[in-house]
Design an enzyme around this catalytic site. Structure first.
Site, PDB file in Angstrom:
ATOM      1  N   GLU A  14       0.836  -1.205   0.000  1.00 18.46           N
ATOM      2  CA  GLU A  14       0.000   0.000   0.000  1.00 18.46           C
ATOM      3  C   GLU A  14       0.865   1.247   0.000  1.00 18.46           C
ATOM      4  OE1 GLU A  14      -3.899  -0.336   2.616  1.00 18.46           O
ATOM      5  OE2 GLU A  14      -2.149  -1.218   3.584  1.00 18.46           O
ATOM      6  N   GLY A  80      -9.818  -8.663   8.897  1.00 16.39           N
ATOM      7  CA  GLY A  80     -10.687  -9.831   8.803  1.00 16.39           C
ATOM      8  C   GLY A  80     -12.125  -9.400   9.069  1.00 16.39           C
ATOM      9  N   MET A 180      -5.031  -5.354  13.594  1.00 13.53           N
ATOM     10  CA  MET A 180      -4.007  -5.359  14.637  1.00 13.53           C
ATOM     11  C   MET A 180      -3.437  -3.983  14.980  1.00 13.53           C
ATOM     12  SD  MET A 180      -2.082  -8.895  13.442  1.00 13.53           S
ATOM     13  CE  MET A 180      -1.019  -8.997  14.862  1.00 13.53           C
ATOM     14  N   GLU A 181      -3.992  -2.910  14.427  1.00  6.87           N
ATOM     15  CA  GLU A 181      -3.387  -1.585  14.647  1.00  6.87           C
ATOM     16  C   GLU A 181      -4.352  -0.437  14.929  1.00  6.87           C
ATOM     17  OE1 GLU A 181      -2.925  -3.192  11.583  1.00  6.87           O
ATOM     18  OE2 GLU A 181      -1.057  -4.241  12.071  1.00  6.87           O
ATOM     19  N   ASP A 204     -10.068 -11.239   4.506  1.00 10.33           N
ATOM     20  CA  ASP A 204     -10.353 -12.611   4.945  1.00 10.33           C
ATOM     21  C   ASP A 204     -11.517 -12.577   5.913  1.00 10.33           C
ATOM     22  OD1 ASP A 204      -9.140 -12.654   7.918  1.00 10.33           O
ATOM     23  OD2 ASP A 204      -7.835 -11.460   6.641  1.00 10.33           O
TER      24      ASP A 204
HETATM   25  N1  SAH Z   1      -0.648 -13.525   7.794  1.00  8.83           N
HETATM   26  C1  SAH Z   1      -0.290 -12.496   6.857  1.00  8.83           C
HETATM   27  C2  SAH Z   1      -0.109 -11.144   7.480  1.00  8.83           C
HETATM   28  C3  SAH Z   1      -0.176 -11.089   8.952  1.00  8.83           C
HETATM   29  S1  SAH Z   1      -0.326  -9.527   9.548  1.00  8.83           S
HETATM   30  C4  SAH Z   1       0.972 -12.890   6.162  1.00  8.83           C
HETATM   31  O1  SAH Z   1       1.322 -14.046   6.189  1.00  8.83           O
HETATM   32  O2  SAH Z   1       1.596 -12.034   5.554  1.00  8.83           O
HETATM   33  C5  SAH Z   1      -1.922  -9.132   9.189  1.00  8.83           C
HETATM   34  C6  SAH Z   1      -2.136  -7.703   8.859  1.00  8.83           C
HETATM   35  O3  SAH Z   1      -3.419  -7.603   8.295  1.00  8.83           O
HETATM   36  C7  SAH Z   1      -2.152  -6.800  10.072  1.00  8.83           C
HETATM   37  O4  SAH Z   1      -1.705  -5.524   9.705  1.00  8.83           O
HETATM   38  C8  SAH Z   1      -3.623  -6.789  10.483  1.00  8.83           C
HETATM   39  O5  SAH Z   1      -4.019  -5.498  10.881  1.00  8.83           O
HETATM   40  C9  SAH Z   1      -4.394  -7.188   9.234  1.00  8.83           C
HETATM   41  N2  SAH Z   1      -5.323  -8.338   9.324  1.00  8.83           N
HETATM   42  C10 SAH Z   1      -5.926  -8.881   8.234  1.00  8.83           C
HETATM   43  N3  SAH Z   1      -6.683  -9.924   8.589  1.00  8.83           N
HETATM   44  C11 SAH Z   1      -6.581 -10.047   9.930  1.00  8.83           C
HETATM   45  C12 SAH Z   1      -7.117 -10.979  10.871  1.00  8.83           C
HETATM   46  N4  SAH Z   1      -7.903 -11.982  10.487  1.00  8.83           N
HETATM   47  N5  SAH Z   1      -6.788 -10.841  12.178  1.00  8.83           N
HETATM   48  C13 SAH Z   1      -5.972  -9.846  12.565  1.00  8.83           C
HETATM   49  N6  SAH Z   1      -5.430  -8.946  11.709  1.00  8.83           N
HETATM   50  C14 SAH Z   1      -5.725  -9.032  10.408  1.00  8.83           C
END
Ligand code: SAH
Length: 243
Positions: A14, A80, A180-181, A204
């Site tokens: 992004e 998510g 997460m932020e 997701d």
């Molecule tokens: N698992 C992914 C990225 C992990 S971090 C990878 O393998 O690259 C996930 C990022 O997307 C974080 O910035 C969070 O804010 C967001 N995010 C997207 N889906 C999420 C979910 N189901 N739970 C928590 N954060 C999620």
């Protein structure tokens, strides 16, 4: 309040897309972060990656406000979907944010921010409205995808099981999305009195398939949507307006 706009992206893809929309950005390194100062549609803009998780995001937001003087802040990323009908490809605009893993009970009620007396932090109505319009505009031509507006919850955990989703739904029935932020950035903005808006593309359903095609989604859907939304907000925001 400064009219400088901070734009924080959750994902590197992004941020890369944002930089392409900024003709004159220059780089400053601080705290292990790359902070880009420049313009976008005539607005003074400071763009940076949040880093993943609440601590990283808080540091970035604090730097942008205290060191780079931003007076308003936009945060984009993926999340998510946990609300009913919040599907992959939809966009969620936050009206309020909460840390779902904040728990200082029994000293304070579950989710309450100790010392603050609240658990939910409201976004700026004006920026939220602008993001909603921008999200509608961005999804405009695509069929079936929707814009939702409401509660986004944040915690230091990638939620990826049906059981976790059910637990979140039970304790926070109006939550639309989990990430997460966002709530961390909200708390920083609250402390500094900086208006902010948060928008997330749903990558997701936070279930056992949550990791599938995640990076592809970020590259092909979330990043172009984030750029289109920020661009649309900046098009309608006056560079001298202080919201
Ligand atoms: N698992 C992914 C990225 C992990 S971090 C990878 O393998 O690259 C996930 C990022 O997307 C974080 O910035 C969070 O804010 C967001 N995010 C997207 N889906 C999420 C979910 N189901 N739970 C928590 N954060 C999620």
């Amino acid at each position: 309040m400064s009219t400088r706009l901070g734009i924080i992206a959750a994902m590197p893809q992004e941020l890369q897309a944002f930089l392409q929309a900024m003709p004159d950005e220059h780089l400053q390194r601080i705290g292990g972060r790359e902070v880009w100062v420049g313009h976008w549609r005539g607005h003074e803009v400071v763009a940076a990656l949040s880093g993943i998780g609440k601590v990283a995001a808080s540091i970035t937001a604090t730097l942008l406000i205290a060191r780079f003087g931003v007076g308003r802040l936009l945060f984009t990323g993926v999340a998510g979907g946990i609300g009913p009908g919040v599907a992959v490809g939809d966009i969620v605009v936050a009206t309020e944010l909460l840390q779902h893993d904040m728990d200082a009970s029994p000293l304070f009620p579950r989710h309450e921010l100790p010392g603050r007396g609240i658990s939910r932090i409201a976004t700026s109505p004006a920026l939220t409205h602008a993001l909603q319009q921008a999200a509608q505009h961005t999804l405009g031509v695509t069929q079936g995808q929707r814009v939702h507006t409401g509660l986004i919850v944040s915690g230091d955990r990638f939620v990826s099981s049906r059981a976790e989703v059910q637990a979140l739904q039970a304790e926070l029935p109006d939550a639309l999305a989990v990430e997460m932020e966002g709530a961390a950035i909200a708390q920083v903005c609250l402390d500094f009195g900086v208006p902010f808006g948060v928008v997330r593309s749903i990558s997701d359903r936070a279930d056992d398939d949550a990791h599938v095609d995640f990076l592809q989604f970020v590259a092909e859907v979330a990043s172009p949507h984030a750029v289109a939304m920020v661009d649309s907000v900046l098009q309608h925001l006056s560079p001298t307006d202080t919201i």
